[in-house]
Design a protein around this motif. Structure first.
Motif, PDB file in Angstrom:
ATOM      1  N   THR A  68       0.845  -1.185   0.000  1.00 59.13           N
ATOM      2  CA  THR A  68       0.000   0.000   0.000  1.00 59.13           C
ATOM      3  C   THR A  68       0.884   1.241   0.000  1.00 59.13           C
ATOM      4  O   THR A  68       2.049   1.176   0.398  1.00 59.13           O
ATOM      5  N   PRO A  69       0.355   2.354  -0.441  1.00 63.43           N
ATOM      6  CA  PRO A  69       1.138   3.598  -0.392  1.00 63.43           C
ATOM      7  C   PRO A  69       1.609   3.928   1.019  1.00 63.43           C
ATOM      8  O   PRO A  69       2.684   4.469   1.205  1.00 63.43           O
ATOM      9  N   LYS A  70       0.804   3.546   2.032  1.00 61.27           N
ATOM     10  CA  LYS A  70       1.193   3.796   3.424  1.00 61.27           C
ATOM     11  C   LYS A  70       2.454   3.007   3.785  1.00 61.27           C
ATOM     12  O   LYS A  70       3.356   3.516   4.447  1.00 61.27           O
ATOM     13  N   LYS A  71       2.528   1.736   3.333  1.00 60.65           N
ATOM     14  CA  LYS A  71       3.709   0.915   3.600  1.00 60.65           C
ATOM     15  C   LYS A  71       4.931   1.462   2.881  1.00 60.65           C
ATOM     16  O   LYS A  71       6.028   1.464   3.418  1.00 60.65           O
ATOM     17  N   ILE A  72       4.726   1.928   1.651  1.00 60.03           N
ATOM     18  CA  ILE A  72       5.835   2.485   0.875  1.00 60.03           C
ATOM     19  C   ILE A  72       6.380   3.730   1.582  1.00 60.03           C
ATOM     20  O   ILE A  72       7.582   3.905   1.739  1.00 60.03           O
ATOM     21  N   MET A  73       5.480   4.591   2.051  1.00 60.34           N
ATOM     22  CA  MET A  73       5.888   5.815   2.739  1.00 60.34           C
ATOM     23  C   MET A  73       6.599   5.492   4.049  1.00 60.34           C
ATOM     24  O   MET A  73       7.617   6.106   4.373  1.00 60.34           O
ATOM     25  N   ALA A  74       6.093   4.533   4.808  1.00 63.77           N
ATOM     26  CA  ALA A  74       6.726   4.143   6.073  1.00 63.77           C
ATOM     27  C   ALA A  74       8.130   3.614   5.819  1.00 63.77           C
ATOM     28  O   ALA A  74       9.074   3.950   6.533  1.00 63.77           O
ATOM     29  N   SER A  75       8.287   2.794   4.791  1.00 61.12           N
ATOM     30  CA  SER A  75       9.602   2.261   4.439  1.00 61.12           C
ATOM     31  C   SER A  75      10.558   3.379   4.041  1.00 61.12           C
ATOM     32  O   SER A  75      11.720   3.403   4.444  1.00 61.12           O
ATOM     33  N   PHE A  76      10.057   4.327   3.262  1.00 59.79           N
ATOM     34  CA  PHE A  76      10.877   5.467   2.844  1.00 59.79           C
ATOM     35  C   PHE A  76      11.329   6.282   4.051  1.00 59.79           C
ATOM     36  O   PHE A  76      12.493   6.655   4.170  1.00 59.79           O
ATOM     37  N   LEU A  77      10.394   6.543   4.974  1.00 56.89           N
ATOM     38  CA  LEU A  77      10.743   7.336   6.151  1.00 56.89           C
ATOM     39  C   LEU A  77      11.738   6.610   7.049  1.00 56.89           C
ATOM     40  O   LEU A  77      12.627   7.230   7.623  1.00 56.89           O
ATOM     41  N   GLN A  78      11.600   5.293   7.174  1.00 54.82           N
ATOM     42  CA  GLN A  78      12.555   4.525   7.978  1.00 54.82           C
ATOM     43  C   GLN A  78      13.949   4.619   7.373  1.00 54.82           C
ATOM     44  O   GLN A  78      14.935   4.779   8.094  1.00 54.82           O
ATOM     45  N   ARG A  79      14.048   4.521   6.043  1.00 57.85           N
ATOM     46  CA  ARG A  79      15.353   4.648   5.392  1.00 57.85           C
ATOM     47  C   ARG A  79      15.903   6.062   5.537  1.00 57.85           C
ATOM     48  O   ARG A  79      17.104   6.257   5.667  1.00 57.85           O
ATOM     49  N   LEU A  80      15.013   7.043   5.533  1.00 55.94           N
ATOM     50  CA  LEU A  80      15.428   8.440   5.613  1.00 55.94           C
ATOM     51  C   LEU A  80      16.080   8.758   6.959  1.00 55.94           C
ATOM     52  O   LEU A  80      17.067   9.491   7.010  1.00 55.94           O
ATOM     53  N   VAL A  81      15.559   8.209   8.053  1.00 52.97           N
ATOM     54  CA  VAL A  81      16.078   8.523   9.379  1.00 52.97           C
ATOM     55  C   VAL A  81      17.089   7.505   9.897  1.00 52.97           C
ATOM     56  O   VAL A  81      17.637   7.683  10.989  1.00 52.97           O
TER      57      VAL A  81
END
Length: 136
Positions: A10-23
């Motif tokens: 889901t887009p929510k999972k994609i965003m969560a994964s992106f944010l985890q990689r970002l921080v």
């Protein structure tokens, strides 16, 4: 997009994964630089990251600190007193003591997670909270 549903992404999972990689300092250069900067600032005063949590701001933190062994809380209070003293004197720890500091060695996170889980479980069961903020 229909192909996302096939892979159960889901887009929510994609965003969560992106944010985890970002921080994550292991995956992001800027996060690594920020972590190094925070580490240097904490070392100057002999603090740990967990010392920055304020028990007056969050009752879960207060409860977690109450459950920790007395010597852990005493060491925390000593670090905070030393940091305030150094700050008032506009000074830092000597370099040899700065090198010995462990700013990201956690002592509060496990107990804090336990307290938060217990509070969430009590709320799910409809029980009264263990503690409530009261206005004096």
């Amino acid at each position: 997009f229909h192909h996302n549903r096939i892979f159960n992404v889901t887009p929510k999972k994609i965003m969560a994964s992106f944010l985890q990689r970002l921080v994550d300092p292991r995956k992001n250069f800027l996060a690594r630089m920020h972590m190094k900067s925070v580490s240097n600032r904490l070392r100057r005063y002999g603090l740990r990251y967990d010392d920055l949590y304020d028990p007056l701001y969050d009752l879960d933190i207060k409860e977690a600190l109450n459950r920790l062994p007395r010597e852990v809380v005493d060491a925390r209070n000593q670090r905070l007193k030393r940091a305030m003293d150094l700050s008032m004197k506009h000074d830092y720890l000597p370099d040899n003591l700065q090198a010995m500091q462990t700013p990201f060695r956690s002592y509060l996170q496990d107990m804090l997670a336990l307290v938060k889980r217990e509070r969430a479980e009590r709320e799910a069961l409809g029980a009264l909270p263990l503690y409530q903020r009261t206005i004096p």
